[in-house]
Design a protein around this motif. Structure first.
Motif, mmCIF file in Angstrom:
data_model
loop_
_atom_site.group_PDB
_atom_site.id
_atom_site.type_symbol
_atom_site.label_atom_id
_atom_site.label_comp_id
_atom_site.label_asym_id
_atom_site.label_seq_id
_atom_site.Cartn_x
_atom_site.Cartn_y
_atom_site.Cartn_z
ATOM 1 N N ALA A 31 0.822 -1.207 0.000
ATOM 2 C CA ALA A 31 0.000 0.000 0.000
ATOM 3 C C ALA A 31 0.860 1.263 0.000
ATOM 4 O O ALA A 31 0.593 2.203 -0.753
ATOM 5 C CB ALA A 31 -0.929 -0.007 1.212
ATOM 6 N N MET A 34 2.657 1.671 -3.460
ATOM 7 C CA MET A 34 1.758 1.927 -4.591
ATOM 8 C C MET A 34 1.466 3.418 -4.772
ATOM 9 O O MET A 34 1.222 3.871 -5.881
ATOM 10 C CB MET A 34 0.455 1.146 -4.437
ATOM 11 C CG MET A 34 0.616 -0.322 -4.741
ATOM 12 S SD MET A 34 -0.921 -1.231 -4.640
ATOM 13 C CE MET A 34 -1.516 -1.016 -6.309
ATOM 14 N N PHE A 35 1.517 4.175 -3.673
ATOM 15 C CA PHE A 35 1.257 5.612 -3.782
ATOM 16 C C PHE A 35 2.524 6.410 -4.102
ATOM 17 O O PHE A 35 2.494 7.628 -4.144
ATOM 18 C CB PHE A 35 0.578 6.132 -2.512
ATOM 19 C CG PHE A 35 -0.892 5.864 -2.522
ATOM 20 C CD1 PHE A 35 -1.758 6.724 -3.161
ATOM 21 C CD2 PHE A 35 -1.400 4.716 -1.941
ATOM 22 C CE1 PHE A 35 -3.109 6.461 -3.204
ATOM 23 C CE2 PHE A 35 -2.753 4.441 -1.972
ATOM 24 C CZ PHE A 35 -3.617 5.318 -2.607
ATOM 25 N N GLY A 53 -1.460 3.631 -6.638
ATOM 26 C CA GLY A 53 -2.413 3.679 -5.539
ATOM 27 C C GLY A 53 -3.703 4.379 -5.927
ATOM 28 O O GLY A 53 -4.798 3.888 -5.645
ATOM 29 N N SER A 56 -5.626 2.084 -8.245
ATOM 30 C CA SER A 56 -6.239 0.960 -7.543
ATOM 31 C C SER A 56 -7.472 1.390 -6.759
ATOM 32 O O SER A 56 -8.471 0.658 -6.713
ATOM 33 C CB SER A 56 -5.222 0.300 -6.621
ATOM 34 O OG SER A 56 -4.206 -0.295 -7.391
#
Length: 99
Positions: A31, A34-35, A53, A56
């Motif tokens: 998590a 992903m950002f 992110g 998603s």
């Protein structure tokens, strides 16, 4: 056979590409990273830093809105690009020719 096919994760875990195991990677790491990874390797026309992110979350939200009968797949929607925290977000034509 010894291998050097490993990567150190953001949280300090070692991920072995040849012999991966679930405990080598945490959902928190996925998590978090992903950002940080830009979609399409940053090749976007606008100045908004669109990340894996963001993408998603959008997929998750679209699933909830347009396919509420499949809401149980929310976690899969959030993690569908999870492997890209290690590979980056290769452009589609590269993926098609490489995978």
């Amino acid at each position: 056979m010894a291998t050097n096919a490993y990567s150190m994760t953001f949280h300090g875990d070692v991920f072995d590409f040849v012999n991966p195991k679930p405990e080598m990677f945490s959902m928190e790491t996925i998590a978090h990273v992903m950002f940080k990874i830009p979609r399409w390797n940053g090749h976007l026309a606008d100045d908004f830093p669109w990340t894996l992110g963001h993408h998603s979350l959008l997929v998750h939200d679209l699933l909830q809105k347009y396919r509420p009968e499949q809401a149980e797949f929310g976690p899969e929607a959030l993690c569908h690009d999870g492997s890209e925290v290690l590979t980056g977000d290769p452009p589609g034509p590269f993926q098609a020719s490489s995978w």
